[in-house]
Design a protein around this motif. Structure first.
Motif: not given
Length: 75
Positions: A7-16, A30-37
């Motif tokens: 089980a994982v949860m969203i820890k945060g969303v940060m604009p790039t 914790t790991f990061v995925i990159y998505v569209d705005h």
């Protein structure tokens, strides 16, 4: 073959510069995925409880998966 589900949860969303970084994880990793705005904005809206006038595609998929949950949990 054993399939362990973590089980994982969203820890945060940060604009790039090119979209948004979504931080996923648990207490251990914790790991990061990159998505569209637009996807990052939709995730932020869902986390904040903001509702749109019309459901978005991910809302529909979420409702479908929730409807199947009782079927999966009895297997």
């Amino acid at each position: 073959m054993q399939n362990d589900v973590v089980a994982v949860m969203i820890k945060g969303v940060m604009p790039t510069a090119n979209g948004c970084a979504v931080f996923l994880g648990n207490d251990t990793k914790t790991f990061v995925i990159y998505v569209d705005h637009s996807v990052g904005k939709a995730i932020e809206m869902a986390l904040s409880g903001v509702k749109k006038e019309r459901p978005l595609t991910h809302d529909l998929i979420g409702h479908i998966l929730l409807a199947w949950t009782p079927v999966w949990s009895t297997s």
